[in-house]
Design an enzyme around this catalytic site. Structure first.
Site, PDB file in Angstrom:
ATOM      1  N   SER A   1      75.917 -19.691 -26.479  1.00 15.96           N
ATOM      2  CA  SER A   1      77.160 -20.306 -25.983  1.00 15.96           C
ATOM      3  C   SER A   1      77.766 -21.340 -26.930  1.00 15.96           C
ATOM      4  O   SER A   1      78.973 -21.547 -26.906  1.00 15.96           O
ATOM      5  CB  SER A   1      76.897 -20.994 -24.645  1.00 15.96           C
ATOM      6  OG  SER A   1      76.544 -20.051 -23.675  1.00 15.96           O
TER       7      SER A   1
ATOM      8  N   PHE B   1      78.428 -34.159 -10.113  1.00 13.65           N
ATOM      9  CA  PHE B   1      77.975 -33.834  -8.767  1.00 13.65           C
ATOM     10  C   PHE B   1      76.490 -33.502  -8.653  1.00 13.65           C
ATOM     11  O   PHE B   1      76.015 -33.251  -7.558  1.00 13.65           O
ATOM     12  CB  PHE B   1      78.836 -32.698  -8.201  1.00 13.65           C
ATOM     13  CG  PHE B   1      80.298 -33.058  -8.157  1.00 13.65           C
ATOM     14  CD1 PHE B   1      80.772 -33.950  -7.202  1.00 13.65           C
ATOM     15  CD2 PHE B   1      81.187 -32.562  -9.093  1.00 13.65           C
ATOM     16  CE1 PHE B   1      82.109 -34.319  -7.166  1.00 13.65           C
ATOM     17  CE2 PHE B   1      82.523 -32.912  -9.073  1.00 13.65           C
ATOM     18  CZ  PHE B   1      82.991 -33.798  -8.104  1.00 13.65           C
ATOM     19  N   GLU B   2      75.789 -33.469  -9.753  1.00 15.56           N
ATOM     20  CA  GLU B   2      74.337 -33.230  -9.748  1.00 15.56           C
ATOM     21  C   GLU B   2      73.733 -33.978 -10.930  1.00 15.56           C
ATOM     22  O   GLU B   2      74.413 -34.223 -11.932  1.00 15.56           O
ATOM     23  CB  GLU B   2      74.025 -31.730  -9.912  1.00 15.56           C
ATOM     24  CG  GLU B   2      74.036 -30.916  -8.631  1.00 15.56           C
ATOM     25  CD  GLU B   2      72.895 -31.263  -7.672  1.00 15.56           C
ATOM     26  OE1 GLU B   2      71.726 -31.226  -8.085  1.00 15.56           O
ATOM     27  OE2 GLU B   2      73.181 -31.580  -6.511  1.00 15.56           O
TER      28      GLU B   2
ATOM     29  N   ASP C   1      75.631 -17.296 -16.178  1.00 17.03           N
ATOM     30  CA  ASP C   1      74.624 -17.197 -17.237  1.00 17.03           C
ATOM     31  C   ASP C   1      73.222 -17.542 -16.727  1.00 17.03           C
ATOM     32  O   ASP C   1      72.246 -16.860 -17.040  1.00 17.03           O
ATOM     33  CB  ASP C   1      75.041 -18.165 -18.346  1.00 17.03           C
ATOM     34  CG  ASP C   1      74.119 -18.167 -19.537  1.00 17.03           C
ATOM     35  OD1 ASP C   1      74.051 -17.132 -20.226  1.00 17.03           O
ATOM     36  OD2 ASP C   1      73.473 -19.193 -19.795  1.00 17.03           O
TER      37      ASP C   1
HETATM   38 ZN   LIG Z   1      72.731 -18.366 -21.764  1.00 17.46          ZN
END
Ligand SMILES: [Zn+2]
Length: 510
Positions: A110, A291-292, A340
């Site tokens: 990524s 949020f986490e 993913d």
């Molecule tokens: Zn990945």
């Protein structure tokens, strides 16, 4: 656009004629749908003017097989056979294939793929928005500055546009990170991950300490990843037993609030659904939502979250409501970051449900904007080794065992069997944790009494890995709006950047 709505109406009509298809739809329906496509396509005209706004959606790991399986699942969740369904973004008028290899990877990760889309250059594995001459682990801030590649978000900021980032992953993760950070190591999300005496700032700190122009522009950043913004002394608000990870003693959330409130008072930080819902986009100049402590929940688990979280489409809606106040237009990046992660876990259902939520977020954005002034691009950074296999009959549950078309009419479909007389699922992986499901003799498991549509079910795989891997084939790009017609043919992934630049009318080479 209208074409998209028409396409969904047509598929809806096809289904209305034969709600539970066991045989063929009416012959004339196939003809009419084909003719409607010709009419739509003949009327399709490129929008050649500049885009005031650009929205880049990235489904992390959303290969073509993921899109197909999610399309079928979404249709089946509505009681249809599924195959004829179209996810919202599949109705956008322009589509191309994207070659995802990077400077040094045949099958990519990524970090360099988002670098390609957001800077126009194919980079090295693991690096964010720096060129390929950068050394792995380079800690000299001056050297990194020299090798940094300007991102489209930064260039939009320089052009006076408002900008925003939304993700379900950590806000410091590779895909969102590449829009604002420049680093030789995607793992340097917090200071605890940096080598000793490293001159390069960690990614969380780069988000807080942006250049004045980008800081002014980046109105909204929503995602997960609180841990990298809070110190080891600070307990997490949602999970009190958990603490932040920063060793430098900096509370980056306080630092973010202080710096943004200096620009405009009323800036807000939120960490739960209640706080998020209370944010008035019209009166909030800057918004940070974390949020986490790490990634946000998968859509399938969101309802069970301790403090509650907004969905990807809710975050997209709020962000657009904030950015639409900008006089010069905006650039928004939205990542469905956990498609993913579902695949890496060998867990197709979570990946597909997150893909369906992405489609919902794209629909939200499409309905909130004018296609004549907003370029919307939906794509993936890379694929996964995820397959749709066997000869299941039309309407066979996509998460189920393969049941082929019966050899004789009038007989219900029965499970297909492999060479060892064992049933198998339609969805599988070439590698990953699902390879563990071996029978004691080492062969394939007997799935007769296994609920393969259970949320936690891990599809079978051939090569055993703890984490399933990315796939190297092309991914699709879907687009609508000004310059969307430049998305066509088989494209290098980094050309997406050039299309967005052309849409904004940014002329000079950086
Ligand atoms: Zn990945």
């Amino acid at each position: 656009m209208f074409a998209g709505i028409l396409a969904s109406l047509i598929s809806a009509n096809l289904l209305a004629a034969e709600p539970a298809v066991k045989g063929p739809e009416k012959v004339e329906d196939w003809w009419n749908a084909g003719q409607a496509h010709i009419q739509r396509s003949e009327q399709l005209k490129p929008i050649t003017g500049k885009a005031r706004n650009v929205i880049l959606f990235v489904g992390d790991g959303m290969g073509v097989s993921t899109v197909t399986a999610a399309r079928i699942l979404e249709g089946q969740m509505r009681g249809q056979t599924g195959e004829e369904n179209a996810l919202f973004f599949e109705t956008l008028p322009h589509v191309a294939l994207s070659k995802t290899y990077t400077w040094d990877q045949q099958t990519p990760d990524s970090a360099p793929t988002m670098t390609a889309m957001i800077t126009g250059y194919k980079a090295r594995d693991g690096m964010l928005s720096v060129d390929h001459t950068t050394h792995r682990g380079e800690c000299d801030a001056g050297a990194i500055a020299k090798r940094s590649l300007p991102t489209l978000l930064e260039q939009a900021a320089e052009a006076g546009k408002a900008t925003g980032i939304v993700t379900t992953a950590r806000i410091t993760h590779a895909t969102p990170g590449a829009t604002y950070a420049h680093t030789p190591d995607r793992d340097w999300e917090g200071d605890a991950m940096l080598p000793p005496n490293c001159g390069v700032k960690d990614i969380a700190r780069q988000l807080v300490e942006l250049s004045p122009t980008v800081m002014n522009s980046l109105k909204v950043a929503l995602g997960g990843g609180r841990d990298f913004f809070r110190t080891t002394a600070q307990p997490d608000p949602e999970y009190p037993d958990r603490r932040g990870t920063r060793k430098d003693g900096r509370d980056l959330i306080e630092a973010w609030l202080a710096s943004r409130n200096q620009l405009a008072s009323g800036s807000r930080y939120v960490w739960d659904k209640t706080g998020f819902d209370q944010v008035d986009p019209k009166t909030t100049p800057f918004l940070l939502g974390l949020f986490e402590p790490s990634h946000m929940q998968w859509e399938a688990d969101r309802a069970k979250d301790a403090a509650g979280e907004p969905s990807l489409s809710e975050m997209t809606r709020k962000s657009l409501a904030m950015l639409q106040g900008s006089s010069q237009g905006y650039f928004l990046h939205v990542e469905a970051g956990r498609i993913d992660h579902g695949h890496h876990a060998g867990n197709a259902k979570r990946a597909l449900l997150d893909t369906i939520e992405l489609a919902k977020a794209v629909k939200t954005a499409y309905e909130m904007t004018d296609p004549r002034e907003t370029l919307i691009i939906v794509t993936a950074d890379h694929s996964h080794v995820f397959t749709i296999a066997g000869y299941p009959h039309r309407g066979n549950p996509i998460l189920g065992l393969v049941k082929p078309v019966p050899e004789q009419d009038g007989i219900p479909p029965d499970v297909a069997r492999d060479a060892h007389d064992l049933p198998y699922t339609t969805l599988n992986y070439a590698n990953g944790p699902g390879a563990k499901n071996r029978s004691p003799a080492g062969g394939r498991p007997d799935l007769v009494h296994v609920d393969t549509s259970a949320l936690d079910y891990k599809q079978e795989a051939i090569v055993e890995f703890k984490s399933e891997t990315h796939g190297g084939e092309d991914v699709a790009i879907y687009a609508s709006g000004p310059k969307a017609h430049l998305i066509h043919g088989v494209m290098e992934q980094n050309w997406i950047y050039h299309v967005m630049r052309a849409a904004f009318g940014l002329s000079s080479k950086h």
